[in-house]
Design a protein around this motif. Structure first.
Motif, PDB file in Angstrom:
ATOM      1  N   ARG A 177     100.252 116.880  49.260  1.00  0.00           N
ATOM      2  CA  ARG A 177      99.359 115.942  48.576  1.00  0.00           C
ATOM      3  C   ARG A 177      98.258 115.456  49.506  1.00  0.00           C
ATOM      4  O   ARG A 177      97.074 115.444  49.127  1.00  0.00           O
ATOM      5  N   GLU A 212      94.257 115.909  49.137  1.00  0.00           N
ATOM      6  CA  GLU A 212      93.385 114.725  49.134  1.00  0.00           C
ATOM      7  C   GLU A 212      92.254 114.874  50.143  1.00  0.00           C
ATOM      8  O   GLU A 212      91.095 114.516  49.855  1.00  0.00           O
ATOM      9  N   HIS A 264      89.789 117.309  48.693  1.00  0.00           N
ATOM     10  CA  HIS A 264      89.055 116.693  47.589  1.00  0.00           C
ATOM     11  C   HIS A 264      87.961 115.771  48.113  1.00  0.00           C
ATOM     12  O   HIS A 264      86.800 115.827  47.659  1.00  0.00           O
ATOM     13  N   GLU A 265      88.298 114.928  49.089  1.00  0.00           N
ATOM     14  CA  GLU A 265      87.303 114.005  49.637  1.00  0.00           C
ATOM     15  C   GLU A 265      86.161 114.755  50.308  1.00  0.00           C
ATOM     16  O   GLU A 265      84.985 114.385  50.159  1.00  0.00           O
ATOM     17  N   VAL A 295      83.931 116.224  47.563  1.00  0.00           N
ATOM     18  CA  VAL A 295      83.135 115.187  46.899  1.00  0.00           C
ATOM     19  C   VAL A 295      81.995 114.743  47.798  1.00  0.00           C
ATOM     20  O   VAL A 295      80.852 114.562  47.345  1.00  0.00           O
ATOM     21  N   ASN A 331      83.551 116.829  40.768  1.00  0.00           N
ATOM     22  CA  ASN A 331      84.876 117.030  40.178  1.00  0.00           C
ATOM     23  C   ASN A 331      85.396 118.406  40.583  1.00  0.00           C
ATOM     24  O   ASN A 331      85.476 119.328  39.763  1.00  0.00           O
ATOM     25  N   LEU A 389      98.661 114.528  41.535  1.00  0.00           N
ATOM     26  CA  LEU A 389      97.199 114.527  41.580  1.00  0.00           C
ATOM     27  C   LEU A 389      96.596 114.820  40.207  1.00  0.00           C
ATOM     28  O   LEU A 389      95.542 114.276  39.855  1.00  0.00           O
ATOM     29  N   ARG A 390      97.247 115.651  39.436  1.00  0.00           N
ATOM     30  CA  ARG A 390      96.782 115.880  38.074  1.00  0.00           C
ATOM     31  C   ARG A 390      96.861 114.596  37.252  1.00  0.00           C
ATOM     32  O   ARG A 390      96.013 114.346  36.385  1.00  0.00           O
ATOM     33  N   ARG A 442      96.151 111.789  38.227  1.00  0.00           N
ATOM     34  CA  ARG A 442      94.940 111.020  38.540  1.00  0.00           C
ATOM     35  C   ARG A 442      93.710 111.556  37.806  1.00  0.00           C
ATOM     36  O   ARG A 442      92.638 110.968  37.887  1.00  0.00           O
ATOM     37  N   TRP A 453      92.630 114.705  38.520  1.00  0.00           N
ATOM     38  CA  TRP A 453      92.044 115.720  39.383  1.00  0.00           C
ATOM     39  C   TRP A 453      92.319 117.114  38.831  1.00  0.00           C
ATOM     40  O   TRP A 453      93.359 117.351  38.196  1.00  0.00           O
ATOM     41  N   ARG A 454      91.390 118.014  39.115  1.00  0.00           N
ATOM     42  CA  ARG A 454      91.550 119.412  38.689  1.00  0.00           C
ATOM     43  C   ARG A 454      92.216 120.193  39.826  1.00  0.00           C
ATOM     44  O   ARG A 454      91.572 120.605  40.782  1.00  0.00           O
ATOM     45  N   VAL A 455      93.513 120.367  39.706  1.00  0.00           N
ATOM     46  CA  VAL A 455      94.293 121.085  40.714  1.00  0.00           C
ATOM     47  C   VAL A 455      95.141 122.124  39.992  1.00  0.00           C
ATOM     48  O   VAL A 455      95.891 121.784  39.075  1.00  0.00           O
TER      49      VAL A 455
END
Length: 340
Positions: free
Chosen positions: A185, A189, A192-193, A196, A202, A236-237, A239, A241-243
């Motif tokens: 996870r 993360e 993802h950060e 972004v 996204n 995470l999904r 939340r 998020w596209r994972v």
């Protein structure tokens, strides 16, 4: 203040190709157009590398960044003067290993003092580093130690592929034991950060399985996908998020290579490194994710077999410098704590 960021370039292992690819890279005026490069290393070694590659650059040995000229034709070098003139190229050296650590250590200090906007590292040799008394698996772990960060991630980048690793410089059996939902996870993360911050609002992130065919519903392995990876993806999904995953690595990288995903999460070193290096070492860049300083690197080693011959390819270093400039520029525009 100039808009061009100051990028600290560490010499790496002085017995390897680092000095040569630095001198070749800094012979390109385009590098000076995008940044203010500052080498942290040994001035005499750079001058010798300039001779080897047939260059015509001047090496400006200095003690502090404020003494740098930052102009084409001049290579500014914070001269730590650690390498003897007779140190051979292409041979393992404890002196070079210790010096490689000292260059990084000094560069981190300069960055934390606000003198540098980012770090770009030439390759070091892990065996030489250990012989020099510094027991780290590589740059990533060393930088985490020097900056007081407990956990970071390695992301390899090419023009068409980004791969972040859950584990890196440990054996495969140890890697599988270390993988657990929290680590997976946190790695996602960090990816993802970073995406972004790169302007991908996204991002779509694909996660590799551990076993062939991602376990194929328990046919291979001992349920590692279900127990070690799936809980992190589910969290995470939730939340939004596209994972996607866990997915079979072989077909996942095929899809990633054609642009289906913004990033891939690899479970262990070779699972992620292999596909990136097949795409070409000259295109690969290594970015350490999670540090308080920006760090990029070439995605190749010290190449002792060709060191001192003047034939090393500088394109990966130029690309690493470009990525460092991009990350530093984004950090200026968004001064929240960086994870790249």
């Amino acid at each position: 203040m100039s808009e061009r960021p100051v990028i600290g370039i560490t010499l790496g292992d002085a017995a390897g190709v680092g000095p040569e690819i630095i001198m070749k890279s800094l012979a390109h005026d385009s590098v000076y157009a995008m940044c203010r490069p500052l080498v942290i290393g040994d001035a005499r070694r750079l001058a010798d590398a300039n001779r080897i590659v047939g260059g015509s650059l001047e090496v400006n040995a200095i003690e502090h960044p404020r003494q740098a000229r930052f102009q084409p034709g001049v290579v500014d070098c914070i001269d730590l003067d650690l390498i003897p003139d007779d140190l051979p190229y292409g041979q393992l050296s404890a002196i070079a290993g210790d010096a490689a650590f000292r260059y990084i250590e000094h560069t981190v200090q300069l960055t934390e003092a606000g003198e540098l906007d980012a770090i770009c590292t030439a390759p070091l040799n892990k065996e030489a580093l250990h012989a020099g008394g510094h027991i780290f698996p590589g740059h990533t772990e060393m930088l985490a130690h020097l900056t007081g960060i407990e956990e970071v991630s390695m992301m390899l980048m090419t023009p068409t592929l980004r791969v972040i690793h859950v584990t890196t410089h440990i054996g495969i059996i140890d890697a599988i034991a270390r993988i657990e939902p929290g680590l997976v996870r946190r790695t996602i993360e960090r990816a993802h950060e970073t995406l972004v911050r790169a302007g991908i609002d996204n991002p779509l992130i694909a996660v590799c399985g551990i076993n062939p065919h991602a376990g194929e519903n328990g046919l291979f392995g001992y349920g590692e996908e279900e127990t070690k990876i799936q809980p992190a993806i589910d969290e995470l999904r939730a939340r939004g998020w596209r994972v996607e995953g866990p997915l079979p690595a072989d077909t996942l990288f095929f899809r990633a290579g054609r642009g289906d995903f913004d990033a891939v999460v690899a479970m262990y070193h070779d699972q992620g490194h292999g596909p990136v290096k097949v795409m070409g070492l000259e295109a690969g860049v290594n970015v350490t994710i999670g540090l308080p300083v920006i760090r990029t690197s070439v995605d190749h080693g010290t190449a002792f077999d060709i060191a001192g011959k003047g034939i090393a390819d500088e394109r990966s270093l130029i690309e690493a410098l470009r990525q460092a400039v991009e990350l530093a520029t984004r950090k200026r525009k968004n001064p929240t704590p960086a994870h790249a």
